[in-house]
Design a protein around this motif. Structure first.
Motif, PDB file in Angstrom:
ATOM      1  N   GLY A   1       2.805   7.735   6.074  1.00  0.00           N
ATOM      2  CA  GLY A   1       3.572   7.556   7.307  1.00  0.00           C
ATOM      3  C   GLY A   1       4.826   8.396   7.316  1.00  0.00           C
ATOM      4  N   LEU A   2       5.476   8.520   6.167  1.00  0.00           N
ATOM      5  CA  LEU A   2       6.678   9.346   6.094  1.00  0.00           C
ATOM      6  C   LEU A   2       6.351  10.818   6.206  1.00  0.00           C
ATOM      7  N   ILE A   3       5.255  11.242   5.622  1.00  0.00           N
ATOM      8  CA  ILE A   3       4.875  12.657   5.671  1.00  0.00           C
ATOM      9  C   ILE A   3       4.455  13.052   7.078  1.00  0.00           C
ATOM     10  N   SER A   4       3.733  12.207   7.782  1.00  0.00           N
ATOM     11  CA  SER A   4       3.292  12.568   9.127  1.00  0.00           C
ATOM     12  C   SER A   4       4.463  12.639  10.103  1.00  0.00           C
ATOM     13  N   THR A   5       5.532  11.913   9.840  1.00  0.00           N
ATOM     14  CA  THR A   5       6.707  11.974  10.705  1.00  0.00           C
ATOM     15  C   THR A   5       7.372  13.335  10.616  1.00  0.00           C
ATOM     16  N   THR A   6       7.448  13.923   9.438  1.00  0.00           N
ATOM     17  CA  THR A   6       8.074  15.235   9.299  1.00  0.00           C
ATOM     18  C   THR A   6       7.233  16.331   9.921  1.00  0.00           C
TER      19      THR A   6
ATOM     20  N   ASP B   1       0.865  -1.185   0.000  1.00  0.00           N
ATOM     21  CA  ASP B   1       0.000   0.000   0.000  1.00  0.00           C
ATOM     22  C   ASP B   1       0.896   1.227   0.000  1.00  0.00           C
ATOM     23  N   TRP B   2       1.256   1.705  -1.210  1.00  0.00           N
ATOM     24  CA  TRP B   2       2.226   2.791  -1.342  1.00  0.00           C
ATOM     25  C   TRP B   2       1.708   4.100  -0.757  1.00  0.00           C
ATOM     26  N   SER B   3       0.404   4.357  -0.821  1.00  0.00           N
ATOM     27  CA  SER B   3      -0.136   5.601  -0.268  1.00  0.00           C
ATOM     28  C   SER B   3      -0.025   5.602   1.254  1.00  0.00           C
ATOM     29  N   ALA B   4      -0.266   4.465   1.896  1.00  0.00           N
ATOM     30  CA  ALA B   4      -0.120   4.390   3.349  1.00  0.00           C
ATOM     31  C   ALA B   4       1.346   4.532   3.747  1.00  0.00           C
TER      32      ALA B   4
END
Length: 101
Positions: A64-69, A57-60
């Motif tokens: 996850g990477l975007i919310s970490t930043t 699931d590439w969007s998930a």
């Protein structure tokens, strides 16, 4: 009156530069290794996905990477300013070590 000892400031700057250079050199080597590992992992994921073995699931994964930043704490600048003599030397050494690494 505040007394400034140029020798102590020079030692702090020089020590910070040496430590920063070593850490910058090591950081670049580690960053290259991590980039290769992540790249290989993505290639393997794409291959396994194309064979129908794995569903990614590439969007998930991207979310996850975007919310970490978004949770990054910007208070590091305050601590860098408070230790300017050591921080300036460390930063200069880090950049030199990172470029040469």
């Amino acid at each position: 009156m505040v007394e400034i000892d140029p020798t102590a400031l020079g030692l702090e700057f020089g020590g910070g530069a040496v430590i920063g250079g070593i850490m910058g050199f090591a950081a670049k080597k580690i960053a290259k290794l991590v980039a290769v590992i992540i790249g290989l992992q993505l290639v393997v994921f794409r291959y396994l996905e194309s064979q129908g073995i794995l569903i990614v699931d590439w969007s998930a994964l991207s979310a996850g990477l975007i919310s970490t930043t978004d949770r990054a704490d910007p208070t590091w600048l305050e601590s860098l300013i408070s230790t300017l003599s050591l921080g300036a030397g460390f930063t200069a050494g880090f950049m030199i070590g990172f470029r040469r690494g």
